[in-house]
Each structure stands twice: as structure tokens, then as C-alpha cells.
Design a protein around this motif. Sequence first.
Motif, mmCIF file in Angstrom:
data_model
loop_
_atom_site.group_PDB
_atom_site.id
_atom_site.type_symbol
_atom_site.label_atom_id
_atom_site.label_comp_id
_atom_site.label_asym_id
_atom_site.label_seq_id
_atom_site.Cartn_x
_atom_site.Cartn_y
_atom_site.Cartn_z
ATOM 1 N N MET A 152 11.875 -9.804 -7.344
ATOM 2 C CA MET A 152 12.219 -8.577 -8.052
ATOM 3 C C MET A 152 12.361 -7.443 -7.036
ATOM 4 O O MET A 152 11.508 -7.266 -6.171
ATOM 5 C CB MET A 152 11.136 -8.227 -9.065
ATOM 6 N N ALA A 153 13.446 -6.678 -7.184
ATOM 7 C CA ALA A 153 13.725 -5.635 -6.206
ATOM 8 C C ALA A 153 14.432 -4.472 -6.878
ATOM 9 O O ALA A 153 15.006 -4.597 -7.963
ATOM 10 C CB ALA A 153 14.583 -6.185 -5.072
ATOM 11 N N VAL A 154 14.377 -3.322 -6.217
ATOM 12 C CA VAL A 154 15.126 -2.150 -6.648
ATOM 13 C C VAL A 154 16.257 -1.949 -5.651
ATOM 14 O O VAL A 154 16.083 -2.140 -4.440
ATOM 15 C CB VAL A 154 14.224 -0.905 -6.716
ATOM 16 N N THR A 155 17.446 -1.604 -6.162
ATOM 17 C CA THR A 155 18.576 -1.337 -5.288
ATOM 18 C C THR A 155 18.566 0.133 -4.908
ATOM 19 O O THR A 155 18.622 1.015 -5.769
ATOM 20 C CB THR A 155 19.908 -1.689 -5.966
ATOM 21 N N LEU A 156 18.464 0.412 -3.615
ATOM 22 C CA LEU A 156 18.405 1.780 -3.123
ATOM 23 C C LEU A 156 19.787 2.412 -3.111
ATOM 24 O O LEU A 156 20.812 1.724 -3.167
ATOM 25 C CB LEU A 156 17.818 1.797 -1.712
ATOM 26 N N GLY B 137 22.189 1.046 -0.758
ATOM 27 C CA GLY B 137 22.751 -0.273 -1.020
ATOM 28 C C GLY B 137 21.816 -1.417 -0.717
ATOM 29 O O GLY B 137 22.042 -2.542 -1.168
ATOM 30 N N PHE B 138 20.749 -1.147 0.032
ATOM 31 C CA PHE B 138 19.786 -2.191 0.352
ATOM 32 C C PHE B 138 18.874 -2.458 -0.847
ATOM 33 O O PHE B 138 18.641 -1.570 -1.666
ATOM 34 C CB PHE B 138 18.942 -1.800 1.565
ATOM 35 N N LYS B 139 18.356 -3.682 -0.913
ATOM 36 C CA LYS B 139 17.414 -4.040 -1.975
ATOM 37 C C LYS B 139 15.995 -4.042 -1.411
ATOM 38 O O LYS B 139 15.728 -4.697 -0.404
ATOM 39 C CB LYS B 139 17.770 -5.412 -2.557
ATOM 40 N N MET B 140 15.117 -3.303 -2.059
ATOM 41 C CA MET B 140 13.726 -3.222 -1.620
ATOM 42 C C MET B 140 12.839 -3.929 -2.640
ATOM 43 O O MET B 140 12.820 -3.559 -3.820
ATOM 44 C CB MET B 140 13.293 -1.762 -1.479
ATOM 45 N N PRO B 141 12.099 -4.958 -2.240
ATOM 46 C CA PRO B 141 11.215 -5.669 -3.166
ATOM 47 C C PRO B 141 10.211 -4.730 -3.829
ATOM 48 O O PRO B 141 9.694 -3.801 -3.198
ATOM 49 C CB PRO B 141 10.518 -6.690 -2.265
ATOM 50 N N LEU B 142 9.932 -4.977 -5.099
ATOM 51 C CA LEU B 142 9.081 -4.092 -5.887
ATOM 52 C C LEU B 142 7.621 -4.111 -5.446
ATOM 53 O O LEU B 142 6.901 -3.136 -5.648
ATOM 54 C CB LEU B 142 9.163 -4.476 -7.372
ATOM 55 N N VAL B 143 7.181 -5.227 -4.878
ATOM 56 C CA VAL B 143 5.802 -5.318 -4.389
ATOM 57 C C VAL B 143 5.834 -5.621 -2.900
ATOM 58 O O VAL B 143 6.466 -6.582 -2.467
ATOM 59 C CB VAL B 143 5.001 -6.407 -5.122
ATOM 60 N N GLN C 133 6.328 -0.631 -13.871
ATOM 61 C CA GLN C 133 7.005 -0.264 -15.111
ATOM 62 C C GLN C 133 7.402 1.211 -15.163
ATOM 63 O O GLN C 133 8.240 1.592 -15.979
ATOM 64 C CB GLN C 133 6.129 -0.621 -16.322
ATOM 65 N N ARG C 134 6.825 2.031 -14.282
ATOM 66 C CA ARG C 134 7.295 3.418 -14.209
ATOM 67 C C ARG C 134 8.329 3.573 -13.087
ATOM 68 O O ARG C 134 8.616 4.664 -12.608
ATOM 69 C CB ARG C 134 6.124 4.386 -14.053
ATOM 70 N N ASN C 135 8.886 2.428 -12.686
ATOM 71 C CA ASN C 135 10.020 2.387 -11.753
ATOM 72 C C ASN C 135 9.649 2.826 -10.337
ATOM 73 O O ASN C 135 10.461 3.439 -9.636
ATOM 74 C CB ASN C 135 11.189 3.231 -12.276
ATOM 75 N N THR C 136 8.428 2.505 -9.916
ATOM 76 C CA THR C 136 8.056 2.741 -8.531
ATOM 77 C C THR C 136 7.796 1.404 -7.844
ATOM 78 O O THR C 136 7.404 0.430 -8.477
ATOM 79 C CB THR C 136 6.786 3.617 -8.419
ATOM 80 N N VAL C 137 8.027 1.372 -6.547
ATOM 81 C CA VAL C 137 7.680 0.221 -5.716
ATOM 82 C C VAL C 137 6.219 0.387 -5.301
ATOM 83 O O VAL C 137 5.775 1.506 -5.019
ATOM 84 C CB VAL C 137 8.585 0.147 -4.478
ATOM 85 N N VAL C 138 5.459 -0.680 -5.279
ATOM 86 C CA VAL C 138 4.038 -0.586 -4.944
ATOM 87 C C VAL C 138 3.741 -1.395 -3.678
ATOM 88 O O VAL C 138 4.277 -2.478 -3.485
ATOM 89 C CB VAL C 138 3.149 -1.074 -6.104
ATOM 90 N N ILE C 139 2.893 -0.846 -2.826
ATOM 91 C CA ILE C 139 2.570 -1.524 -1.565
ATOM 92 C C ILE C 139 1.049 -1.563 -1.376
ATOM 93 O O ILE C 139 0.504 -0.888 -0.510
ATOM 94 C CB ILE C 139 3.260 -0.861 -0.358
ATOM 95 N N PRO C 140 0.352 -2.350 -2.196
ATOM 96 C CA PRO C 140 -1.105 -2.437 -2.068
ATOM 97 C C PRO C 140 -1.512 -3.039 -0.731
ATOM 98 O O PRO C 140 -0.797 -3.858 -0.159
ATOM 99 C CB PRO C 140 -1.509 -3.348 -3.222
ATOM 100 N N LYS C 141 -2.674 -2.631 -0.265
ATOM 101 C CA LYS C 141 -3.234 -3.148 0.982
ATOM 102 C C LYS C 141 -4.486 -3.939 0.687
ATOM 103 O O LYS C 141 -5.319 -3.531 -0.141
ATOM 104 C CB LYS C 141 -3.541 -1.987 1.933
ATOM 105 N N THR C 142 -4.654 -5.062 1.326
ATOM 106 C CA THR C 142 -5.896 -5.819 1.250
ATOM 107 C C THR C 142 -5.996 -6.745 2.454
ATOM 108 O O THR C 142 -4.981 -7.173 2.999
ATOM 109 C CB THR C 142 -5.990 -6.647 -0.049
ATOM 110 N N SER C 143 -7.216 -7.038 2.847
ATOM 111 C CA SER C 143 -7.451 -8.048 3.881
ATOM 112 C C SER C 143 -8.030 -9.313 3.273
ATOM 113 O O SER C 143 -8.387 -10.240 3.990
ATOM 114 C CB SER C 143 -8.409 -7.498 4.958
ATOM 115 N N ASN C 144 -8.112 -9.327 1.945
ATOM 116 C CA ASN C 144 -8.704 -10.441 1.221
ATOM 117 C C ASN C 144 -7.604 -11.332 0.664
ATOM 118 O O ASN C 144 -6.738 -10.878 -0.083
ATOM 119 C CB ASN C 144 -9.580 -9.889 0.089
#
Length: 236
Positions: free
Chosen positions: A1-5, A8-14, A180-191
Amino acid sequence: MAVTLSSGFKMPLVGFGVWRVEGKDMKDLVINAIKIGYRHFDCAADYKNETEVGEALAVGAFQSGLVKREDLFITTKLWNSDHGHCSNYDIFLTRDCLAYSKVKPAVNQIETHPYFQRDSLVKFCLKHGVSITAHTPLGGAAANTEWFGSVSCLDDPVLKGLAAKYKRTVAQIVLRWGIQRNTVVIPKTSNLKRLEENFQVFDFELTKEDMDQIKSLDRKHRTNTPGKFWGIDLYA
């Protein structure tokens, strides 16, 4: 799943945010992230681990044939938007950037989560074709509580109730809300377990009523103050 910028590039949602990830842990995390399905990695020179990320990708992923270079979306941080990516711009900076920059911003990366929703900024950017990437999409969890004295939304009883309703983790509820509010999310974890859980957000959907309930949680509470991490308070 991605958003088209707009570029023109596609950025993955997660994506996988690597701020505060130790260099020694990087190779295994990056390889495992790719195996899980991550194709978006958020980096910055200030994180002081870009070399390790690059080595993990070059040796562990590309040479092994695990993934092709062109299949990945990798971001870094710039002080300007000459390459279409800006960070932590408010409405006024974004408006000026849209008016005066030679290359219009395609992405604005900002802190946003249930306790700091910034609805006006998100709507303004999306209206003008600027996609939003949510850094600190989980409100920083334990790390920001320890480092910045912030309150994590992951302890919120409403979100815990929704997690029980959907049989998901609180983090998955929050990340799904962000998507669902149309933002891309980039969570961080080392687990590794949480790395997998954070990617498992595409097989369920929050109802409008639940989205509205989360919207009511906004405290206008910033949790991420990077200046303190580097020894200064940018928001003092």
C-alpha cells in the motif's frame, strides 16, 4: 500500500523510522524489516546511523537478492525542500514554500499522533498536494516519556478499549488511525515482535465512529522535542 506523491513517486504507507536505533542493531533490523514487507526507510544524517543502514541494505539486502534497490523508498532530512521533502513545517512555512520554492514540496514530515493531531496543518497540506509523513506516530511511547517527560497516548484508556474491540495492539490501532486520515506512518522500534506488529495494519479498518472517538483525544500535546536530544530546546 502506497500513496502517490505530487512528484509521481509512490511512498509506502508504513515505513521504518531509524532514529535512536543503535548502529550495532541496524543490520538485523533492516533485513528483518524487509523480510516482513517494509519498503520505506526513514533516515537522517543526524541519526548517526545512516552508514549502518546503507551497509545493511547494500550487503544484506541488495547483494543477497532479497530486494532490488528500485523497490525501496528511502528518505533523509534536508534543510530545504529542493528535493521535494521538508520536515516539521507549520502552515506558514509550508505556504511560503509552496509560493516561493523552485521545487514544490511533495512531503512534509511532522509529529502527529492522537494526542497531537494538527488537523488544520494536515488538511492544509493534503489540500495543496503535499503528503504528510507522521514521525513519532505512536506518541513516542516509553522512549519519549523517559527522555522528554512526555505522556504516551499508548496508555490512553480509549485506545486500549479500541484495541480490545478489534483484538489488536494499541499501537496497531494508532497506526491504522494514522493511515485512515491519509498520513504515512514511520514507527520506530528495535523489537522484532513490534516490528512485525507495526506492519500488520492493512487487514482491518476502524469505523467512522471510532475514528471520531480518537479525534476527540487531541491534547495538542507535543511529545518529540529533538532539540533536547541534541542538547537544546527548540520549543523553549
